[in-house]
Design a protein around this motif. Sequence first.
Motif, mmCIF file in Angstrom:
data_model
loop_
_atom_site.group_PDB
_atom_site.id
_atom_site.type_symbol
_atom_site.label_atom_id
_atom_site.label_comp_id
_atom_site.label_asym_id
_atom_site.label_seq_id
_atom_site.Cartn_x
_atom_site.Cartn_y
_atom_site.Cartn_z
ATOM 1 N N HIS A 1 34.537 49.519 65.969
ATOM 2 C CA HIS A 1 35.552 48.984 65.043
ATOM 3 C C HIS A 1 34.737 48.281 63.952
ATOM 4 C CE1 HIS A 1 38.951 47.053 63.240
ATOM 5 N NE2 HIS A 1 38.559 45.841 63.587
ATOM 6 N N ASN B 1 36.151 39.644 66.708
ATOM 7 C CA ASN B 1 35.125 40.507 66.107
ATOM 8 C C ASN B 1 33.720 39.933 66.208
ATOM 9 O OD1 ASN B 1 36.335 42.872 65.117
ATOM 10 N ND2 ASN B 1 37.353 41.703 63.498
ATOM 11 N N ARG C 1 31.812 43.022 59.801
ATOM 12 C CA ARG C 1 32.381 42.154 60.837
ATOM 13 C C ARG C 1 31.291 41.436 61.644
ATOM 14 N NH1 ARG C 1 35.614 46.530 60.244
ATOM 15 N NH2 ARG C 1 37.851 46.183 59.948
ATOM 16 N N VAL D 1 46.502 44.077 63.199
ATOM 17 C CA VAL D 1 45.721 43.883 64.431
ATOM 18 C C VAL D 1 46.552 43.211 65.517
ATOM 19 C CG1 VAL D 1 44.591 41.667 63.824
ATOM 20 C CG2 VAL D 1 43.435 43.318 65.289
ATOM 21 N N ARG E 1 45.338 52.893 60.593
ATOM 22 C CA ARG E 1 45.049 52.946 59.146
ATOM 23 C C ARG E 1 44.821 54.388 58.697
ATOM 24 N NH1 ARG E 1 41.529 47.508 59.784
ATOM 25 N NH2 ARG E 1 43.207 46.086 59.263
ATOM 26 N N GLY F 1 40.735 47.624 56.352
ATOM 27 C CA GLY F 1 40.791 46.206 56.722
ATOM 28 C C GLY F 1 40.257 45.321 55.609
ATOM 29 N N LEU G 1 43.516 50.075 65.761
ATOM 30 C CA LEU G 1 43.904 49.626 64.422
ATOM 31 C C LEU G 1 43.420 50.600 63.345
ATOM 32 C CD1 LEU G 1 44.967 47.519 62.439
ATOM 33 C CD2 LEU G 1 42.882 46.206 62.824
ATOM 34 N N PHE H 1 41.600 42.063 53.764
ATOM 35 C CA PHE H 1 40.811 40.811 53.728
ATOM 36 C C PHE H 1 40.711 40.273 52.305
ATOM 37 C CE2 PHE H 1 37.970 42.205 57.503
ATOM 38 C CZ PHE H 1 38.686 41.453 58.402
ATOM 39 N N THR I 1 43.225 39.427 57.990
ATOM 40 C CA THR I 1 44.232 40.432 58.349
ATOM 41 C C THR I 1 44.989 39.872 59.544
ATOM 42 O OG1 THR I 1 42.917 41.647 59.972
ATOM 43 C CG2 THR I 1 42.661 42.304 57.661
#
Length: 308
Positions: free
Chosen positions: A178, A123, A91, A232, A154, A218, A150, A222, A228
């Motif tokens: 994250h 991000n 990210r 989120v 998951r 994630g 988030l 992606f 995504t």
Amino acid sequence: MSRKFAIIGMGHVGSTAAHYIVANGFADDLVLIDTNNSKVEADALDFQDAMPNLPFHTNIIVNDYSSLIDADVIISAIGNIKLQDSPTNDRFLELPFTSTQVKDVAAKIKASGFNGILVVITNPVDVITSIYQAVTGLPKNHVIGTGTLLDSARMKRAVASALNLDSRSVAGYNLGEHGNSQFTAWSTVRVLGQPITKLAADRGLDLAKLDAESRDGGFRVFHGKKYTSYGVATAAVRLANTVLNDALTELPVSNFREEYGVYLSYPAVVGRDGIVEQVQLDLTDEELKKLQVSADYIKTKYAESQTD
Ligand code: PYR
């Protein structure tokens, strides 16, 4: 009292959050802000077309920073999807773009006189949350990143699927960044009234595999659809509603922890005044070490973002 939300950045994530808010009547007023004026004007019109078939009315305000003065919650959903779809799964690739955008937006938020709660999705969220707080000058507990709310979802999905359960039957947290240095704190995870560590031994669960599944979840999304959005956006709207309703819910969000000197995800109680109480978990020594590694990583990246 009128309930006012704002969304800055009307790409896939911002639009999904806006639709969730409008379709459920979570706000009386919704301010939509995006650099692409014709797109956001069209979004407003599209929402007005939805209104006659909805049981709620929402006033939509477009690209007006001055109307942020009395907003309860702003959600920052600025991003760059071209940078997200990278094989390196990091990210931080977005940071040069998002930090430049966010510094400009944060200065405009400050100039508007906004004094509500700022929820950050943008991000890399832990570093961007720090930048927002520094530039807006808002109190640290009024700037909150969606963080591992988030990733914890998951993790719940991965654990529930391994045990053939509803993901809401799983409690517990992913902590830290994250991003790639996050981890599932298995000592916090409970299912069927038992610590997951006991259940894992009984049922032969591979916790390392499930940890990786939540951390990398994630990127699976992606690579499948190039961005995504639902996961989120749902986390961000939940956080915004928790603030608005003064719900005092314990959530794993990115908040400033003095002992680590950075924003990182660690459970906190969220209400009308933002982060109203910070939780103190009984983590194992191994988890504490992982959290320190994650905090050090975020700190280094934040320092780098200040020299760029
Ligand atoms: C995610 O879906 O994991 C994001 O960082 C937006």
